[in-house]
Design a protein around this motif. Structure first.
Motif, short mmCIF file in Angstrom:
data_model
loop_
_atom_site.label_atom_id
_atom_site.label_comp_id
_atom_site.label_asym_id
_atom_site.label_seq_id
_atom_site.Cartn_x
_atom_site.Cartn_y
_atom_site.Cartn_z
N GLY A 52 7.61 49.25 -3.90
CA GLY A 52 6.77 50.35 -3.44
C GLY A 52 6.95 51.60 -4.27
O GLY A 52 7.45 51.57 -5.39
N ASP A 53 6.58 52.71 -3.68
CA ASP A 53 6.63 54.01 -4.34
C ASP A 53 8.06 54.46 -4.58
O ASP A 53 8.93 54.26 -3.73
N VAL A 78 8.60 37.05 -4.91
CA VAL A 78 7.83 38.13 -4.31
C VAL A 78 6.35 37.74 -4.26
O VAL A 78 5.85 37.05 -5.14
N LYS A 79 5.71 38.15 -3.20
CA LYS A 79 4.27 37.98 -3.07
C LYS A 79 3.63 39.35 -3.29
O LYS A 79 3.96 40.30 -2.56
N ASP A 84 1.92 47.07 -4.97
CA ASP A 84 3.25 47.68 -4.91
C ASP A 84 3.98 47.47 -6.23
O ASP A 84 3.87 46.41 -6.85
N LYS A 85 4.73 48.48 -6.64
CA LYS A 85 5.60 48.34 -7.81
C LYS A 85 6.85 47.59 -7.39
O LYS A 85 7.35 47.76 -6.28
N VAL A 102 14.41 48.53 -14.37
CA VAL A 102 13.65 47.50 -15.08
C VAL A 102 12.41 47.18 -14.24
O VAL A 102 12.51 46.54 -13.20
N PRO A 103 11.22 47.64 -14.69
CA PRO A 103 10.00 47.33 -13.95
C PRO A 103 9.65 45.85 -14.10
O PRO A 103 9.86 45.25 -15.15
#
Length: 106
Positions: A52-53, A78-79, A84-85, A102-103
């Motif tokens: 998320g944010d 993750v789904k 969402d980030k 790490v994105p």
């Protein structure tokens, strides 16, 4: 407390040390990241998944690491939800050590 500017510098300098792989599995993704055992002599301490944010995340959880092929790795599934980030935050050293964000691109 570490400044946002310092974290941005660490991210720029060290994010390439983390090898991210994603694999689609039906409606979700399996994410696996290989990580260095130390940075600048500081030993790996912990990793958190943040969804998320940045200022108001919808989910935060610590993750466990494991060894595979002589490398330290972390894994999660993750789904994607509402764009969402997903970010993994890796911590190295004690106290005010090094933190690398790490994105995760899905």
């Amino acid at each position: 407390m570490t400044s946002d500017k310092q974290i941005a510098l660490w991210n720029e300098k060290y994010v390439s040390l983390f090898k991210v792989s994603t694999e689609k599995n039906n409606n979700s993704f399996n994410v696996q990241v290989s990580l260095p055992n130390n940075i600048e002599g500081k030993i790996f301490k912990a990793v958190w998944l943040v969804v998320g944010d940045d200022n108001d995340p919808s989910f935060i959880a610590p993750l466990s690491t494991y060894e595979e092929d002589s490398k330290t790795k972390v894994w999660f599934a993750v789904k994607p939800n509402n764009n969402d980030k997903n970010v993994l935050i890796f911590s190295y050293g004690e106290g005010c050590g090094i933190s690398v964000d790490v994105p995760i691109e899905l």
